[in-house]
Design a protein around this motif. Structure first.
Motif, PDB file in Angstrom:
ATOM      1  N   LYS A   2      67.724 -58.072  44.811  1.00  0.00           N
ATOM      2  CA  LYS A   2      66.315 -58.370  43.706  1.00  0.00           C
ATOM      3  C   LYS A   2      67.145 -58.840  41.929  1.00  0.00           C
ATOM      4  O   LYS A   2      68.002 -58.736  41.680  1.00  0.00           O
ATOM      5  CB  LYS A   2      66.438 -57.222  43.612  1.00  0.00           C
ATOM      6  N   PRO A   3      66.550 -60.246  41.847  1.00  0.00           N
ATOM      7  CA  PRO A   3      66.785 -60.742  40.487  1.00  0.00           C
ATOM      8  C   PRO A   3      67.024 -59.965  39.484  1.00  0.00           C
ATOM      9  O   PRO A   3      65.745 -59.365  39.350  1.00  0.00           O
ATOM     10  CB  PRO A   3      66.217 -61.690  40.605  1.00  0.00           C
ATOM     11  N   SER A   4      67.590 -59.478  38.214  1.00  0.00           N
ATOM     12  CA  SER A   4      67.498 -58.292  37.084  1.00  0.00           C
ATOM     13  C   SER A   4      68.788 -59.351  36.058  1.00  0.00           C
ATOM     14  O   SER A   4      70.012 -59.732  36.244  1.00  0.00           O
ATOM     15  CB  SER A   4      67.847 -56.933  37.597  1.00  0.00           C
ATOM     16  N   LEU A   5      68.072 -59.141  34.572  1.00  0.00           N
ATOM     17  CA  LEU A   5      68.994 -59.934  33.471  1.00  0.00           C
ATOM     18  C   LEU A   5      69.467 -58.458  33.415  1.00  0.00           C
ATOM     19  O   LEU A   5      70.969 -58.752  32.593  1.00  0.00           O
ATOM     20  CB  LEU A   5      68.321 -59.534  32.234  1.00  0.00           C
ATOM     21  N   LYS A   6      70.325 -57.221  33.644  1.00  0.00           N
ATOM     22  CA  LYS A   6      71.311 -56.481  33.765  1.00  0.00           C
ATOM     23  C   LYS A   6      72.394 -56.692  34.797  1.00  0.00           C
ATOM     24  O   LYS A   6      73.200 -56.414  34.619  1.00  0.00           O
ATOM     25  CB  LYS A   6      70.298 -55.190  34.092  1.00  0.00           C
ATOM     26  N   ASN A   7      72.325 -57.712  35.952  1.00  0.00           N
ATOM     27  CA  ASN A   7      73.374 -57.842  36.363  1.00  0.00           C
ATOM     28  C   ASN A   7      73.760 -59.233  35.693  1.00  0.00           C
ATOM     29  O   ASN A   7      73.631 -60.180  35.982  1.00  0.00           O
ATOM     30  CB  ASN A   7      72.632 -58.486  37.727  1.00  0.00           C
ATOM     31  N   PRO A   8      74.866 -58.921  35.907  1.00  0.00           N
ATOM     32  CA  PRO A   8      76.345 -59.679  35.471  1.00  0.00           C
ATOM     33  C   PRO A   8      75.829 -61.295  35.890  1.00  0.00           C
ATOM     34  O   PRO A   8      75.619 -62.471  35.209  1.00  0.00           O
ATOM     35  CB  PRO A   8      77.196 -59.838  34.721  1.00  0.00           C
ATOM     36  N   LEU A   9      75.813 -60.857  37.709  1.00  0.00           N
ATOM     37  CA  LEU A   9      75.577 -62.833  38.136  1.00  0.00           C
ATOM     38  C   LEU A   9      74.692 -63.119  37.771  1.00  0.00           C
ATOM     39  O   LEU A   9      74.562 -64.373  38.159  1.00  0.00           O
ATOM     40  CB  LEU A   9      75.554 -62.275  39.827  1.00  0.00           C
ATOM     41  N   TRP A  10      73.432 -62.330  37.613  1.00  0.00           N
ATOM     42  CA  TRP A  10      71.702 -62.914  37.547  1.00  0.00           C
ATOM     43  C   TRP A  10      72.266 -63.558  36.370  1.00  0.00           C
ATOM     44  O   TRP A  10      71.357 -65.262  36.096  1.00  0.00           O
ATOM     45  CB  TRP A  10      70.326 -62.023  37.557  1.00  0.00           C
TER      46      TRP A  10
END
Length: 180
Positions: A2-10
């Motif tokens: 799930k896309p999230s700005l907490k995920n560095p990859l996203w």
């Protein structure tokens, strides 16, 4: 995933997509920006391992009670002065201060002292004051310090007032995920 700005990859994918869009209109600017972003990532990658080692040593060697006593809610003016001293005497980029702040918070430092520590790290480091004095004059350096210091203190106490009554992230996690 799930896309999230907490995920560095996203976040990285979002930055790359922005560069791709920029490339369509201004390829030279996009290339320059991408190079600077890459250099920034390398700079961070070179600093973070040493910060993590220092954080591990700090976590192991400094008892929680000592931090709570020195920077906690009952530390008063002494805690504020210590937070200012720690931030002023620090070396390194501001992003190195955030893991230190997290560790201090986990060991019982009050929010005002954390914000004061981070503000001092960002704006009134001793080497910065020495450089300002040498290039812009002692009067400039002292005037900037006199104008900056009240702002740092005000931000610290304002942040603490805004956060009072709200559970910390670890408390909120424990309340929403009991038994973990």
């Amino acid at each position: 995933m799930k896309p999230s700005l907490k995920n560095p990859l996203w976040v990285a994918l979002l930055v790359l997509a922005a560069h791709l869009l920029l490339w369509m209109s201004w390829p030279d600017l996009a290339a320059h920006s991408l190079r600077n972003w890459g250099r920034g990532l390398v700079d961070v990658a070179l600093v973070v391992p040493s910060v993590l080692v220092l954080m591990g040593l700090f976590d192991a060697w400094v008892p929680k009670e000592a931090v709570a006593r020195s920077l906690g809610p009952a530390s008063g003016v002494r805690g504020v002065l210590l937070a200012l001293l720690l931030g002023t005497g620090a070396a390194g980029p501001i992003y190195a201060a955030f893991p230190i702040g997290v560790t201090l918070r986990e060991k019982g430092a009050r929010p005002a002292n954390l914000v004061i520590f981070l503000g001092a790290w960002a704006t009134i480091k001793l080497p910065m004051l020495m450089m300002e004095s040498a290039f812009l004059g002692l009067r400039f350096a002292l005037l900037r310090l006199a104008l900056t210091l009240p702002g740092i203190l005000a931000c610290g106490f304002l942040m603490e007032a805004l956060l009072s009554g709200k559970p910390s992230a670890s408390q909120a996690h424990a309340n929403t995920h009991p038994g973990e």
